[in-house]
Structures are given as C-alpha cells and as structure tokens.
Design an enzyme around this catalytic site. Sequence first.
Site, PDB file in Angstrom:
ATOM      1  N   LYS A 121       1.072  -1.416   0.149  1.00  0.00           N
ATOM      2  CA  LYS A 121      -0.006  -0.508   0.183  1.00  0.00           C
ATOM      3  C   LYS A 121       0.753   1.366  -0.099  1.00  0.00           C
ATOM      4  O   LYS A 121       1.562   1.300   0.409  1.00  0.00           O
ATOM      5  CB  LYS A 121      -0.817  -0.133   0.821  1.00  0.00           C
ATOM      6  CG  LYS A 121      -1.617   1.341   1.158  1.00  0.00           C
ATOM      7  CD  LYS A 121      -3.196   0.742   2.182  1.00  0.00           C
ATOM      8  CE  LYS A 121      -2.511   0.749   4.031  1.00  0.00           C
ATOM      9  NZ  LYS A 121      -2.028   2.701   4.110  1.00  0.00           N
ATOM     10  N   GLU A 123       0.591   5.902  -0.408  1.00  0.00           N
ATOM     11  CA  GLU A 123       0.102   7.099  -0.277  1.00  0.00           C
ATOM     12  C   GLU A 123       0.215   8.088  -0.693  1.00  0.00           C
ATOM     13  O   GLU A 123       1.290   8.551  -1.469  1.00  0.00           O
ATOM     14  CB  GLU A 123       0.189   7.861   1.156  1.00  0.00           C
ATOM     15  CG  GLU A 123      -0.044   7.258   2.817  1.00  0.00           C
ATOM     16  CD  GLU A 123       0.266   7.424   3.917  1.00  0.00           C
ATOM     17  OE1 GLU A 123       0.782   8.425   4.260  1.00  0.00           O
ATOM     18  OE2 GLU A 123      -0.312   6.908   5.192  1.00  0.00           O
ATOM     19  N   GLU A 190      -9.065   7.594   3.604  1.00  0.00           N
ATOM     20  CA  GLU A 190      -8.961   7.974   5.111  1.00  0.00           C
ATOM     21  C   GLU A 190      -9.891   9.482   5.563  1.00  0.00           C
ATOM     22  O   GLU A 190      -9.658  10.092   4.735  1.00  0.00           O
ATOM     23  CB  GLU A 190      -7.704   7.183   5.846  1.00  0.00           C
ATOM     24  CG  GLU A 190      -7.545   7.717   7.702  1.00  0.00           C
ATOM     25  CD  GLU A 190      -6.520   7.523   7.643  1.00  0.00           C
ATOM     26  OE1 GLU A 190      -6.190   6.631   7.125  1.00  0.00           O
ATOM     27  OE2 GLU A 190      -5.895   7.766   9.128  1.00  0.00           O
TER      28      GLU A 190
HETATM   29  O1  KIV Z   1      -1.332   2.052   8.418  1.00  0.00           O
HETATM   30  C1  KIV Z   1      -2.468   1.688   9.331  1.00  0.00           C
HETATM   31  O2  KIV Z   1      -3.014   1.504   9.702  1.00  0.00           O
HETATM   32  C2  KIV Z   1      -3.034   2.843   7.664  1.00  0.00           C
HETATM   33  C3  KIV Z   1      -4.696   2.406   8.051  1.00  0.00           C
HETATM   34  C4  KIV Z   1      -5.535   3.357   8.884  1.00  0.00           C
HETATM   35  C5  KIV Z   1      -5.396   2.526   6.729  1.00  0.00           C
HETATM   36  O3  KIV Z   1      -3.305   2.901   6.670  1.00  0.00           O
END
Ligand code: KIV
Length: 272
Positions: A121, A123, A190
């Site tokens: 993931k 950002e 988010e």
């Molecule tokens: O790091 C994390 O836990 C996240 C979630 C809040 C989506 O990115």
Amino acid sequence: MSQHQSDIKRVTTHQLQAMKDRGEKIAMLTAYDYSMARILDGAGIDVILVGDSASNVMAGNETTLPITLDQMIYHATSVVKAINRAFVVVDIPFGSYQGNSSEALRSAIRIMKESGAHGIKVEGGKEIKESVQRILSAGVPVMGHLGLTPQSIFKFGTYAVRAKDQKEADKLVEDAKILEDCGCFAIVLEKIPAALAGKVAEQVSIPIIGIGAGPHVDGQVLVIHDMLGITQEFQPRFLRQYADLDKIMTNAFVQYINDVKKRDFPNQQESY
Ligand code: KIV
C-alpha cells in the site's frame, strides 16, 4: 494435512473485485504480529493490513513517519506466517518510495520477497503515479491510500477530516481515477466526508475501503488495537470499539500479580 492440501480458499485481488461487483462488503483490519494475525485469519477476515500504524501502536511513536522498511518487513514476515486465508497488504513506509520510482520498486520488491506478503500500500495519487506504475509493472499488487494520509501529517498540520472543500474533493476523485487507471486493485479512503467517499466508490470500479469514510464504500478497515480497546487515548468519531481489552488485560494482570504475591500461584496442580 498441509496448508496447500486444505480446502481453505485464499483471498485474492480477483476475489476482492468480485466482492465489490456483487455488493459484498470487504472486511479489513490491521495486524503486526503472528499471534494476532492467527486469530484474525481464523475469524475470517478478508484482508490484513500490516499498516505503518505499527509505528504508533507497536513502537509508541507519535506518527507513522519513524518506522523503517526493515521494521515493516519484520512485522509483515510475522503476520504472513500465521495466514491461511487472508490477503496480506503491507504499507511501504515513509521515506522508502518518495525519492523516485526505482527506490519505490526496490522497497516493494524487498517487502514481497522477504515477507511473503501479497501486496503493498502507498499513500498519494498523481504525485506518485510513476512509482505506482513501476511497482505494478513488476507484478506487485498495489493498494492506494487517499484522504487523510498519515505520512503527510506535518503537511496537513492536523488529523481533521480531509477534502471538505471542493478543490481538495475534486483532486481526490481525480487521484482515485489515476490509481484505478494505473491498475491498483483497491484504494483506502481515510477520514473524508461519507458522500464524497460514496461518489468515489461509484465512479471507480475497483474496491474502495473506508476508514472514517462512511458506509457508502465497498469495505471497512480499522486499526486492530483501536477496535479492541487496547489504545484508550484514541477515540475518533469513526471508531467503533468492539471490546475493552485494556480493562480485560488489566484485570488479568492485577489478578496474576495478587496471586503471585499471596503465594496462590502456582498451586500443586500447576507444579511438577
Ligand atoms: O497504517 C494503517 O494502519 C493504515 C490504516 C489506517 C488504513 O494505513
């Protein structure tokens, strides 16, 4: 029976897409260690996120910025060992992908190779498009993350709801479409208005997973320590607490301490 022979069907990106297509909500939670991941996987969670929130809840940092790539790989490796079914996504931490797309690819490959996770993931939207494309072209599934992106907290200056004004909302929709066009398999939104999140879920075909983004999205994610009531100081409006583990654990610890002090533990049956 080995795991490969078992009849447990692993969750894949294709299954997550099929869940969106048939209107079945996707359940996602974070985990950072073997024992928690084992319980979570056994409970039937669809996606486990090894989030960089480990920086907060595991390491006690104020933000997600200090956690390193090596530390994320350590957490992810422990989680992956416990999994029979869930799809495991790992956050690429701050400072290990923003430099350029080669750095981003190198970090993604290290996560996949060393931890055995199933995807990563990142950002951001337009500004990291090249990195996202490069990672995807190496065959690594990518989940996007828009809205309140905690790695940018010092730019935002506050953890308040994002994209309340039209300009930021328009950019968010545009970023979501860019991530979809790149080939991301899902996007986390988010802390944004529910109506905007619903609009994104409608306008992009890939699954949209919300945290503080209301009910009109394709799935939900929470930080496991928050939903279990282990973290007590973090009580945002979007958080539903499913247990009060702080209380349950404190009671157990106090009882243990008392039992030891009064020589009640161990008793005869508990001794050799
Ligand atoms: O790091 C994390 O836990 C996240 C979630 C809040 C989506 O990115």
